[in-house]
Scaffold this motif. Structure first.
Motif, PDB file in Angstrom:
ATOM      1  N   ALA A   1       0.826  -1.206   0.000  1.00  0.00           N
ATOM      2  CA  ALA A   1       0.000   0.000   0.000  1.00  0.00           C
ATOM      3  C   ALA A   1       0.863   1.259   0.000  1.00  0.00           C
ATOM      4  N   GLU A   2       1.956   1.246   0.758  1.00  0.00           N
ATOM      5  CA  GLU A   2       2.860   2.396   0.794  1.00  0.00           C
ATOM      6  C   GLU A   2       3.539   2.598  -0.562  1.00  0.00           C
ATOM      7  N   ASP A   3       3.941   1.510  -1.192  1.00  0.00           N
ATOM      8  CA  ASP A   3       4.592   1.620  -2.501  1.00  0.00           C
ATOM      9  C   ASP A   3       3.604   2.115  -3.561  1.00  0.00           C
ATOM     10  N   PHE A   4       2.365   1.652  -3.478  1.00  0.00           N
ATOM     11  CA  PHE A   4       1.365   2.084  -4.445  1.00  0.00           C
ATOM     12  C   PHE A   4       1.032   3.557  -4.246  1.00  0.00           C
ATOM     13  N   ALA A   5       0.997   4.021  -2.976  1.00  0.00           N
ATOM     14  CA  ALA A   5       0.736   5.435  -2.697  1.00  0.00           C
ATOM     15  C   ALA A   5       1.809   6.309  -3.332  1.00  0.00           C
ATOM     16  N   SER A   6       3.054   5.829  -3.334  1.00  0.00           N
ATOM     17  CA  SER A   6       4.137   6.564  -3.980  1.00  0.00           C
ATOM     18  C   SER A   6       3.877   6.701  -5.479  1.00  0.00           C
ATOM     19  N   PHE A   7       3.387   5.624  -6.094  1.00  0.00           N
ATOM     20  CA  PHE A   7       3.085   5.654  -7.527  1.00  0.00           C
ATOM     21  C   PHE A   7       1.950   6.643  -7.824  1.00  0.00           C
ATOM     22  N   LEU A   8       0.925   6.658  -6.989  1.00  0.00           N
ATOM     23  CA  LEU A   8      -0.180   7.599  -7.182  1.00  0.00           C
ATOM     24  C   LEU A   8       0.287   9.045  -7.022  1.00  0.00           C
ATOM     25  N   ASP A   9       1.189   9.281  -6.055  1.00  0.00           N
ATOM     26  CA  ASP A   9       1.740  10.635  -5.872  1.00  0.00           C
ATOM     27  C   ASP A   9       2.456  11.091  -7.142  1.00  0.00           C
ATOM     28  N   TYR A  10       3.197  10.175  -7.754  1.00  0.00           N
ATOM     29  CA  TYR A  10       3.896  10.502  -9.000  1.00  0.00           C
ATOM     30  C   TYR A  10       2.890  10.828 -10.101  1.00  0.00           C
ATOM     31  N   CYS A  11       1.855  10.012 -10.226  1.00  0.00           N
ATOM     32  CA  CYS A  11       0.848  10.228 -11.273  1.00  0.00           C
ATOM     33  C   CYS A  11       0.208  11.605 -11.130  1.00  0.00           C
ATOM     34  N   GLU A  12      -0.127  11.975  -9.898  1.00  0.00           N
ATOM     35  CA  GLU A  12      -0.783  13.258  -9.676  1.00  0.00           C
ATOM     36  C   GLU A  12       0.188  14.416  -9.872  1.00  0.00           C
ATOM     37  N   ASP A  13       1.431  14.229  -9.392  1.00  0.00           N
ATOM     38  CA  ASP A  13       2.404  15.316  -9.448  1.00  0.00           C
ATOM     39  C   ASP A  13       2.892  15.575 -10.867  1.00  0.00           C
ATOM     40  N   ARG A  14       3.176  14.519 -11.627  1.00  0.00           N
ATOM     41  CA  ARG A  14       3.775  14.666 -12.956  1.00  0.00           C
ATOM     42  C   ARG A  14       2.751  14.649 -14.094  1.00  0.00           C
ATOM     43  N   HIS A  15       1.601  14.000 -13.871  1.00  0.00           N
ATOM     44  CA  HIS A  15       0.636  13.854 -14.959  1.00  0.00           C
ATOM     45  C   HIS A  15      -0.710  14.507 -14.656  1.00  0.00           C
ATOM     46  N   GLY A  16      -0.955  14.805 -13.374  1.00  0.00           N
ATOM     47  CA  GLY A  16      -2.180  15.513 -13.012  1.00  0.00           C
ATOM     48  C   GLY A  16      -3.432  14.663 -12.959  1.00  0.00           C
ATOM     49  N   TYR A  17      -3.277  13.346 -13.047  1.00  0.00           N
ATOM     50  CA  TYR A  17      -4.461  12.486 -12.960  1.00  0.00           C
ATOM     51  C   TYR A  17      -4.015  11.063 -12.618  1.00  0.00           C
ATOM     52  N   PHE A  18      -5.006  10.230 -12.201  1.00  0.00           N
ATOM     53  CA  PHE A  18      -4.741   8.829 -11.927  1.00  0.00           C
ATOM     54  C   PHE A  18      -5.188   8.003 -13.136  1.00  0.00           C
ATOM     55  N   PRO A  19      -4.282   7.347 -13.826  1.00  0.00           N
ATOM     56  CA  PRO A  19      -4.648   6.630 -15.048  1.00  0.00           C
ATOM     57  C   PRO A  19      -5.405   5.328 -14.748  1.00  0.00           C
ATOM     58  N   GLU A  20      -6.116   4.852 -15.730  1.00  0.00           N
ATOM     59  CA  GLU A  20      -6.705   3.518 -15.678  1.00  0.00           C
ATOM     60  C   GLU A  20      -5.580   2.501 -15.919  1.00  0.00           C
ATOM     61  N   PRO A  21      -5.735   1.276 -15.419  1.00  0.00           N
ATOM     62  CA  PRO A  21      -4.679   0.278 -15.647  1.00  0.00           C
ATOM     63  C   PRO A  21      -4.309   0.109 -17.119  1.00  0.00           C
ATOM     64  N   ARG A  22      -5.291   0.195 -18.022  1.00  0.00           N
ATOM     65  CA  ARG A  22      -5.011   0.012 -19.448  1.00  0.00           C
ATOM     66  C   ARG A  22      -4.204   1.168 -20.034  1.00  0.00           C
ATOM     67  N   GLU A  23      -4.207   2.318 -19.352  1.00  0.00           N
ATOM     68  CA  GLU A  23      -3.507   3.497 -19.872  1.00  0.00           C
ATOM     69  C   GLU A  23      -2.026   3.494 -19.524  1.00  0.00           C
ATOM     70  N   VAL A  24      -1.626   2.631 -18.604  1.00  0.00           N
ATOM     71  CA  VAL A  24      -0.233   2.603 -18.152  1.00  0.00           C
ATOM     72  C   VAL A  24       0.568   1.672 -19.053  1.00  0.00           C
ATOM     73  N   ASP A  25       1.613   2.202 -19.666  1.00  0.00           N
ATOM     74  CA  ASP A  25       2.480   1.372 -20.490  1.00  0.00           C
ATOM     75  C   ASP A  25       3.899   1.387 -19.925  1.00  0.00           C
ATOM     76  N   THR A  26       4.792   0.700 -20.603  1.00  0.00           N
ATOM     77  CA  THR A  26       6.173   0.588 -20.114  1.00  0.00           C
ATOM     78  C   THR A  26       6.855   1.944 -20.056  1.00  0.00           C
ATOM     79  N   THR A  27       6.601   2.798 -21.035  1.00  0.00           N
ATOM     80  CA  THR A  27       7.196   4.138 -21.037  1.00  0.00           C
ATOM     81  C   THR A  27       6.741   4.939 -19.821  1.00  0.00           C
ATOM     82  N   PHE A  28       5.467   4.830 -19.479  1.00  0.00           N
ATOM     83  CA  PHE A  28       4.924   5.517 -18.307  1.00  0.00           C
ATOM     84  C   PHE A  28       5.668   5.072 -17.042  1.00  0.00           C
ATOM     85  N   LEU A  29       5.852   3.771 -16.893  1.00  0.00           N
ATOM     86  CA  LEU A  29       6.520   3.247 -15.702  1.00  0.00           C
ATOM     87  C   LEU A  29       8.012   3.572 -15.705  1.00  0.00           C
TER      88      LEU A  29
END
Length: 309
Positions: free
Chosen positions: A27-55
């Protein structure tokens, strides 16, 4: 994405039997990923929207923030497991984390105690006080059976087969194994159980526990850490010592005594022999130091370095 992770946590709990600590770490590691999504992309993507480049961008972000490689590797492992679950549930078409290479972290040699230091620690709890008797039994059991602290506090009275003098231990993923109980631990456990008292606030689970706190309810892992800190101060041993140090010491002393690696793997409950092999490096380092100090053809420089170490 958040809904998918909630489902992933339920999967970990009910199908994988993952411990509460494991689920908390994910849960802590996933929260870090969500913080990145919001900080750098401004939204939380759907699982299908996440690709290797995103990660890959997320891993670069962690690196730029100064996180250690071990942390980055752990967070990547979390995402790899999450998207494997999403793929199974048809929430995405592929696992975008699968193609990413885990950062090389290297493996630190585990901190362990010498046999004399273990004896020093085990003698620290006062033998004339109920909690001292309990603490001696705890430390003896951790060391004699090579238990994880979570395995120790989960022990019930019925898990100790006194006739065979073994413990039924439930490890990671609720995988069961048998752990022998040495004669010192047997005496310490027997003495503790003679004075063990269940408290008035104890529930049915507490009543079955071998180790209880001062209120007569099941001991927690945090309490074991605190009692160890107290006895470390009394004995004057290194504050780097943790409950897990006794498990490291157990494995190291077995190998030093001639035990084979497969047997140590079984006793520790390791799924992979690779995990157990870290202890061979400890023993090899000790043999090398002994050689450099004792052999007449060892170089003077190496002998001096060994003496300084």
């Amino acid at each position: 994405m958040e809904a998918a992770f909630d489902g992933f946590l339920r999967y970990l709990r009910h199908e994988r039997n993952a411990s509460e600590l494991t689920r908390k770490a994910y849960a802590e590691d996933f929260a870090s990923f969500l913080d990145y999504c919001e900080d750098r992309h401004g939204y939380f993507p759907e699982p299908r929207e996440v690709d290797t480049t995103f990660l890959r961008g997320y891993l670069a972000y962690l690196h730029d923030c100064g996180y250690q490689r071990t942390t980055i590797a752990r967070r990547l492992a979390c995402l790899r497991s999450l998207f494997r679950y999403c793929l199974r549930e048809q929430l995405c078409d592929s696992n975008p984390a699968k193609a990413l290479r885990t950062p090389r972290t290297g493996r630190k040699l585990p901190h362990y105690l010498t046999t004399s230091e273990v004896s020093q620690l085990l003698e620290a709890p006062p033998a004339n006080h109920p909690l001292g008797i309990r603490d001696r039994a705890i430390l003896e059991t951790l060391y004699t059976a090579g238990l994880r602290v979570a395995e120790l506090v989960a022990l019930d009275i019925e898990d100790w087969d006194r006739d065979a003098n073994v413990l039924l231990v439930r490890g990671k993923g609720r995988k069961e194994r048998i752990a022998p109980v040495g004669s010192y631990a047997e005496r310490a456990l027997s003495r503790w159980l003679e004075i063990r008292e269940v408290g008035p606030r104890a529930n049915s689970d507490d009543q079955q526990a071998i180790f209880l706190n001062k209120f007569g309810t099941r001991l927690t892992t945090r309490s074991v850490g605190r009692l160890l800190e107290k006895h470390l101060q009394t004995s004057g041993l290194s504050n780097k010592t943790s409950p897990h140090t006794l498990r490291h010491s157990f494995a190291t002393h077995l190998l030093d005594g001639g035990a084979d690696l497969r047997s140590v793997q079984e006793l520790l409950g390791h799924k992979s022999l690779t995990t157990t092999q870290i202890y061979t490096h400890v023993s090899t380092a000790r043999l090398r130091d002994t050689y450099e100090l004792a052999h007449p053809h060892a170089t003077a420089a190496r002998r001096k370095a060994a003496e300084n170490n």
